[in-house]
Structure formats: C-alpha cells, structure tokens
Scaffold this motif. Sequence first.
Motif, PDB file in Angstrom:
ATOM      1  N   GLY A   1     -27.377 -68.524  11.137  1.00 24.63           N
ATOM      2  CA  GLY A   1     -26.857 -69.830  10.951  1.00 24.63           C
ATOM      3  C   GLY A   1     -26.832 -70.305  12.354  1.00 24.63           C
ATOM      4  N   THR A   2     -25.723 -70.414  13.051  1.00 21.80           N
ATOM      5  CA  THR A   2     -25.616 -70.779  14.419  1.00 21.80           C
ATOM      6  C   THR A   2     -26.339 -70.013  15.109  1.00 21.80           C
ATOM      7  OG1 THR A   2     -23.386 -69.616  14.843  1.00 21.80           O
ATOM      8  CG2 THR A   2     -23.058 -71.587  13.907  1.00 21.80           C
ATOM      9  N   CYS A   3     -26.562 -68.690  14.844  1.00 21.51           N
ATOM     10  CA  CYS A   3     -27.169 -67.687  15.619  1.00 21.51           C
ATOM     11  C   CYS A   3     -25.983 -66.846  16.672  1.00 21.51           C
ATOM     12  CB  CYS A   3     -28.427 -67.898  16.535  1.00 21.51           C
ATOM     13  SG  CYS A   3     -29.504 -68.495  15.403  1.00 21.51           S
TER      14      CYS A   3
ATOM     15  N   THR B   1     -24.017 -64.503  15.658  1.00 22.28           N
ATOM     16  CA  THR B   1     -23.850 -63.072  15.313  1.00 22.28           C
ATOM     17  C   THR B   1     -25.162 -62.479  16.000  1.00 22.28           C
ATOM     18  OG1 THR B   1     -23.001 -63.988  13.225  1.00 22.28           O
ATOM     19  CG2 THR B   1     -23.748 -61.682  13.437  1.00 22.28           C
TER      20      THR B   1
ATOM     21  N   SER C   1     -25.872 -64.589   1.402  1.00 21.98           N
ATOM     22  CA  SER C   1     -26.598 -64.439   2.652  1.00 21.98           C
ATOM     23  C   SER C   1     -26.485 -63.037   3.350  1.00 21.98           C
ATOM     24  CB  SER C   1     -25.854 -65.354   3.958  1.00 21.98           C
ATOM     25  OG  SER C   1     -24.805 -64.782   4.184  1.00 21.98           O
TER      26      SER C   1
END
Length: 460
Positions: A199-201, A203, A280
């Motif tokens: 998503g935002t990356c 993780t 997800s």
Amino acid sequence: MERKETPGNDHLLRVYDSILGLLSSEENPTPLVRLHRVVPFKHTQVYAKLEWYNPFGAVKDRVAANLVRDAEEKGLLGPGKHLVEPTSGNTGLGLAMIANTRGYTVRTPLSRKIPVEKRAVLRVFGCEVVELDDNLCPAPGAPEGAIALAKATAEREPGFHMLNQYENEANPDAHFRTTGPEVWRQTGGKVTHFFAGMGTCGTITGTGRYLKSRNKDVRVWGVHPAEGHDIPGVRSIRQLAQTKLFHPEEYDGMVEVHDEEAYRMAIRLNREESVMAGPSSALALCGALKKVEDAPGNVVVIIFPDNMFKYASSMMRHFPDMFPRDPEDAGAERGPSEDEQFLAQLLGHAANRHNTVEIDDVTRMLGSAERPVLVDVRAPEVFASAHVQGAVNVPLERLAERGTALPEDRKTPIVTVCNVGQMSVTGLMMLRALGYERVHSMNGGTVGWLQRGLPVERGG
Ligand SMILES: Cc1ncc(COP(=O)(O)O)c(C=O)c1O
C-alpha cells in the motif's frame, strides 16, 4: 529465549499499564500462525502474521505509534496540535486512538469508496471525517483528492500537522523496529521468504530491510492487485508509482493477484483455517502461493494486515449470492429503471460546458458588479471543515426547503460548489427546477479552490 519485559507491562500474564502497552514489539509480538489446509506444500512451512492482534486492529497501529513518537521527538507535535492525515482507513483508526491517548485531534479526508465500516468507526473513535469523491486509495499528486486536501490543510490552517504516511521514513522505520525483529525472533532466524501486500509500502520496505540485514538471502516479495482492483489498503502498479516508500530495487520481486483470486482465498482462510483474514491478507497469501516452491527448509512469513470484520460490504459486493436479498430490492437486479436512466441523461446534459464554470471564471465573477451567490451544497460538517470564502451552505437535500440562505429573486446569479464539482451539478439542476435562471456549477470544487491557494473559511 530470555524475555525482556517493559516496565509496567507483564506480557506473560498479559497485564498492561495502559492500552499502549499492547503495541507489538519483539517482546510482545503479534502471533505467527501456521497455515495447513489452504497451502499445497509437503515441506514448505507457511505462517500468517496476524496483525489484527495489534491494540487498534491492524498492522497500521505500529506505524501510527511510530509516526507520532517521531514527530514528538522532532518537536513537530505538542499540546493542542491537530493531525490531518489522508488514509484509506487503518492508519486513521490507529492514529485516532494514539491521538486520543496523547491529546491530539485528528481530521481525516478520505474517499467515499472506503468501506462504510471503516468510515463509521473512525467517527466513533473521535475523528473528523471529511468524505471525498476520490479513488479507492488516495493517490499522491492526484488533482482531486484526500492527499491534496490534507496537504492544503496542513499548509494553510494553523495548528495542523500532516504526518504523511506516504512519504515519512518513520513508516518503514516502524517495521524495521518491530515487525522485522519479531519475525526474525519468532522463526528463530529460519525465515526464508517474506511476503506483504503493498500500500504505502512501509511494511515491505521496513521489514524487508531488517530481515535482509540479518540474512541477505531472505527473499522479500511484494504483492499487488491488478489495475482497477477493489481491495482496500493495497495499490496496483500504477498507483504504487506515486508512493515515495515504494523501493522495488530492494525487493526480490513483485507478483500480481486478481480480485477474484483474493476474495475466494479470503473465504477459504475463514472457512478452512478458521483464520478470520480480510481481503488484503488473502491477496498476500495468493501471491506467495504463486512464487514459493515446495522444498525442505522453506519458512514463509506473510503479513495479514487486518481481519474480515471491516469488509462485510466488500464481501456482499463480491459474493452477492451468499446474502439473501430483500424481495423488495430484487428489481435493482434488472439494471437502472427508466426514471434512473432519465436522471442520468439529465445529469449528463447538466454537466456540459454551458452550465459549468471554471474556478478562474468564478473569481472574475466575484470581482464584477453582478457578484453571484456561492451556494455550497455539501453536508454541514464537510462545509465546516473548509469552504470557499463567502459561500453559504444549503445541503442538497435542503435546497427545496423554505427558509434557507437562497436568494428570493430567481434572477440572482448563483454558483453551486461542492468538493470537486459533481454534487454541485445536481445542485444546479435542482435550483433550475426551482426557477432560478442564472445558475452555474463550479468545476474543481473546494479542493481545486484550496489547491490554487484561494481564500477559504472554516466553521458553519
Ligand atoms: C488492509 C491493508 N492491507 C495492506 C496494507 C498495506 O500496508 P503498507 O501500507 O505498509 O504497504 C494496508 C495499509 O494501509 C492496509 O490497510
């Protein structure tokens, strides 16, 4: 292995000094649960890391806590500060709760397409939710949208600070500090593959960096949905290109998963593993099953960001047959009625260039002798969060009522305004129907107005 205890928190007995003691860390990790029935392997071990065991229900609690800690340490936050953060839900939920413990208020502009469950709970948690016509995921740099509105708020309104999870290094750092060390310790350093949806990356970037710092051979894979997807929290390749924390050069590869595969796997996880994973999580697992081979020694860890309870409306969309329909609604299956088609046609005509005006036209009109009345047709709470200076608020559903701020004289020029210029077209139609002769709808709406740095006001 020796246990480190945080003072005031007893992780063994699970007794905590405050809710913040539950935030995950190497000493208090979220669970790793082995999957059996949905994986086809004889040798490869597949573990799901269940992030809904975080105190506010998702992987983003880690990020929210670290963003706030980092900003406080840098002196960017203090008593009486307000946070504004565009979010597809989970960051807002975590941030709202962290903010409640620290005494900050949170405003969150977000897309109306975000599941209603998340929008409702954000409000329950005390957030000021500003709903926008936007894509499923707020896209940085998009001309209209949550990120633009949040940036404009932080720049123009005193006391507001935007933590900006899309660019802030404290986002991947949260995972470098916690998720990575947890996975390493929980697998006894045996992890060979790590998979996360992107998503935002934060993780994948943060956890990947940590795991590779311990063992450069750990394979780190990003999983993304196809273009035009319907999976909240993750981004297609096109959407990812706009995220500053997306570092494909650091990952070993990326894999695409279609909505259908992910939603079917979500059902299987719930029914066959009794793991109440959301869409997800299932997406990330599908990606792993496409790429990992069955071999002795393979230990795969997959991030499961949040659980199924937030996605009832998504499941109803993807599995309509699973949900009995009210017989009275059955007609909806036949497609739009004649009335609905007629209305759609009318709206199409209304949106043509003779009926709409650009923001520059409006600023010119406001400086002329025949100054129009600006009628903002959005809901009062959205109007109060920011509106064009001088606009009056008459929500769409009240336009036909008596005693509103509409002028008596039907010849008065009027410009209707909303977020981006869609609802205002409906407002234009209604005002025309009420007999107003000189009505226009402003293209670009309040978001466009804010982006040009034109004057806005707050409050009702
Ligand atoms: C449900 C869900 N899945 C996956 C992700 C992706 O995580 P990240 O933003 O760290 O890439 C998010 C992030 O918002 C999320 O909310």
